[in-house]
Scaffold this motif. Structure first.
Motif, PDB file in Angstrom:
ATOM      1  N   ASN A 188      -2.582 -15.809   9.870  1.00 16.91           N
ATOM      2  CA  ASN A 188      -2.643 -14.422   9.408  1.00 16.91           C
ATOM      3  C   ASN A 188      -2.976 -13.477  10.554  1.00 16.91           C
ATOM      4  O   ASN A 188      -3.467 -13.895  11.611  1.00 16.91           O
ATOM      5  CB  ASN A 188      -3.704 -14.267   8.314  1.00 16.91           C
ATOM      6  N   MET A 211      -4.073 -15.163  -0.860  1.00 18.96           N
ATOM      7  CA  MET A 211      -2.713 -14.863  -0.400  1.00 18.96           C
ATOM      8  C   MET A 211      -1.794 -16.058  -0.638  1.00 18.96           C
ATOM      9  O   MET A 211      -2.130 -17.188  -0.302  1.00 18.96           O
ATOM     10  CB  MET A 211      -2.738 -14.495   1.089  1.00 18.96           C
ATOM     11  N   GLY A 215       0.308 -13.485   6.095  1.00 26.43           N
ATOM     12  CA  GLY A 215       0.658 -12.087   6.257  1.00 26.43           C
ATOM     13  C   GLY A 215      -0.418 -11.300   6.965  1.00 26.43           C
ATOM     14  O   GLY A 215      -1.177 -11.848   7.782  1.00 26.43           O
ATOM     15  N   ASN A 218      -5.259  -5.864   5.972  1.00 26.97           N
ATOM     16  CA  ASN A 218      -5.626  -4.562   6.528  1.00 26.97           C
ATOM     17  C   ASN A 218      -7.036  -4.194   6.073  1.00 26.97           C
ATOM     18  O   ASN A 218      -7.294  -4.059   4.868  1.00 26.97           O
ATOM     19  CB  ASN A 218      -4.633  -3.483   6.092  1.00 26.97           C
ATOM     20  N   TYR A 224      -6.852  -4.751   1.894  1.00 26.23           N
ATOM     21  CA  TYR A 224      -5.688  -5.213   1.140  1.00 26.23           C
ATOM     22  C   TYR A 224      -4.831  -6.069   2.064  1.00 26.23           C
ATOM     23  O   TYR A 224      -4.990  -6.050   3.284  1.00 26.23           O
ATOM     24  CB  TYR A 224      -4.882  -4.046   0.576  1.00 26.23           C
ATOM     25  N   SER A 225      -3.913  -6.812   1.457  1.00 22.86           N
ATOM     26  CA  SER A 225      -3.069  -7.697   2.242  1.00 22.86           C
ATOM     27  C   SER A 225      -1.629  -7.613   1.771  1.00 22.86           C
ATOM     28  O   SER A 225      -1.341  -7.210   0.636  1.00 22.86           O
ATOM     29  CB  SER A 225      -3.564  -9.141   2.133  1.00 22.86           C
ATOM     30  N   TYR A 226      -0.727  -8.020   2.639  1.00 22.01           N
ATOM     31  CA  TYR A 226       0.688  -8.099   2.282  1.00 22.01           C
ATOM     32  C   TYR A 226       1.329  -9.178   3.162  1.00 22.01           C
ATOM     33  O   TYR A 226       0.911  -9.399   4.302  1.00 22.01           O
ATOM     34  CB  TYR A 226       1.391  -6.750   2.465  1.00 22.01           C
ATOM     35  N   PRO A 227       2.339  -9.858   2.637  1.00 16.99           N
ATOM     36  CA  PRO A 227       2.962 -10.970   3.380  1.00 16.99           C
ATOM     37  C   PRO A 227       3.850 -10.465   4.512  1.00 16.99           C
ATOM     38  O   PRO A 227       4.307  -9.319   4.506  1.00 16.99           O
ATOM     39  CB  PRO A 227       3.782 -11.690   2.319  1.00 16.99           C
ATOM     40  N   LYS A 229       7.187  -9.991   6.586  1.00 14.40           N
ATOM     41  CA  LYS A 229       8.564  -9.823   6.143  1.00 14.40           C
ATOM     42  C   LYS A 229       9.331 -11.097   6.449  1.00 14.40           C
ATOM     43  O   LYS A 229       9.197 -11.680   7.536  1.00 14.40           O
ATOM     44  CB  LYS A 229       9.220  -8.644   6.862  1.00 14.40           C
TER      45      LYS A 229
END
Length: 232
Positions: A188, A211, A215, A218, A224-227, A229
């Motif tokens: 990550n 998760m 990813g 932040n 928060y998190s996001y995978p 791309k």
């Protein structure tokens, strides 16, 4: 002078000469030389690296090592600045034990083809290494003040977070001149603010566990998190 005193004086001379002869014989025998050299207390340094710095080997006279231990210690610390203290003791009359205490490493920087240790206060030791050592993070893009701050933050992180950190980047933007990025060993990436990252990184394990894919986490404002791309 009485006969008793004459005999006493003669015996004293004989005793002194005997001791001198034995000592000279000892210096000329293999028993006077160091047989084995052992190193204790090393963490990041290699035992052979320490031995080479002391220049003690199986041709060294044991008595010289013991008499010159201070100068040998000073020479060793000059060659290996990451050593805080070094002392010597004998074992089995012919072996030397080198006891070392190292300055704790808080990370590394890469400069001009070499790695250098970062220690307390963001100080960089003038001890070149061809490859990184241990499980320490690499700091990139930080000035002296920033390096002092980020290395202190790293030192204070929880153990389960600290061992997962791979690299810190100074990554300021116009909107946030305090932004940093962190590469984690688990794959990550973290985006954070250097002013708040120490307090927020304790939540990293629980966020990462939720998760489904690797990813970005932040932590600049909130958390928060996001995978990543997907690659096409």
């Amino acid at each position: 002078m009485t006969k008793k005193r004459k005999n006493l004086g003669k015996n004293s001379i004989i005793l002194i000469l005997t001791v001198v002869i034995i000592f000279i014989a000892y210096l000329g025998s293999p028993l006077s030389k160091v047989r084995n050299v052992n190193v204790e207390g090393v963490n990041d340094l290699g035992a052979q690296q320490v031995i080479d710095a002391t220049e003690i080997n199986n041709n060294s006279l044991l008595v010289n090592v013991l008499l010159d231990h201070r100068s040998i210690a000073d020479k060793t610390k000059k060659k290996l600045p990451s050593i805080k203290t070094v002392s010597f003791r004998t074992r089995n009359l012919r072996d030397i034990v080198i006891k070392v205490k190292e300055i704790p490493t808080l990370g590394l920087i890469y400069k001009d083809g070499y790695y250098y240790r970062v220690v307390n206060g963001g100080r960089i030791l003038n001890q070149r290494m061809h490859a990184p050592i241990g499980n320490y993070p690499i700091y990139s893009g930080f000035n002296k003040k920033g390096l002092k701050k980020i290395s202190k933050i790293y030192k204070n992180l929880p153990d389960n977070v600290r061992t997962n950190v791979s690299q810190f980047y100074n990554a300021p933007t116009k909107l946030n001149p305090y932004r940093i990025k962190i590469d984690m060993n688990d794959g990550n990436k973290v985006v954070a603010d250097i002013r708040t990252v120490e307090a927020k990184m304790k939540y990293y394990p629980s966020i990462a566990a939720q998760m489904k894919r690797k990813g970005v986490i932040n932590l600049e404002i909130g958390a928060y998190s996001y995978p990543f791309k997907a690659k096409k």
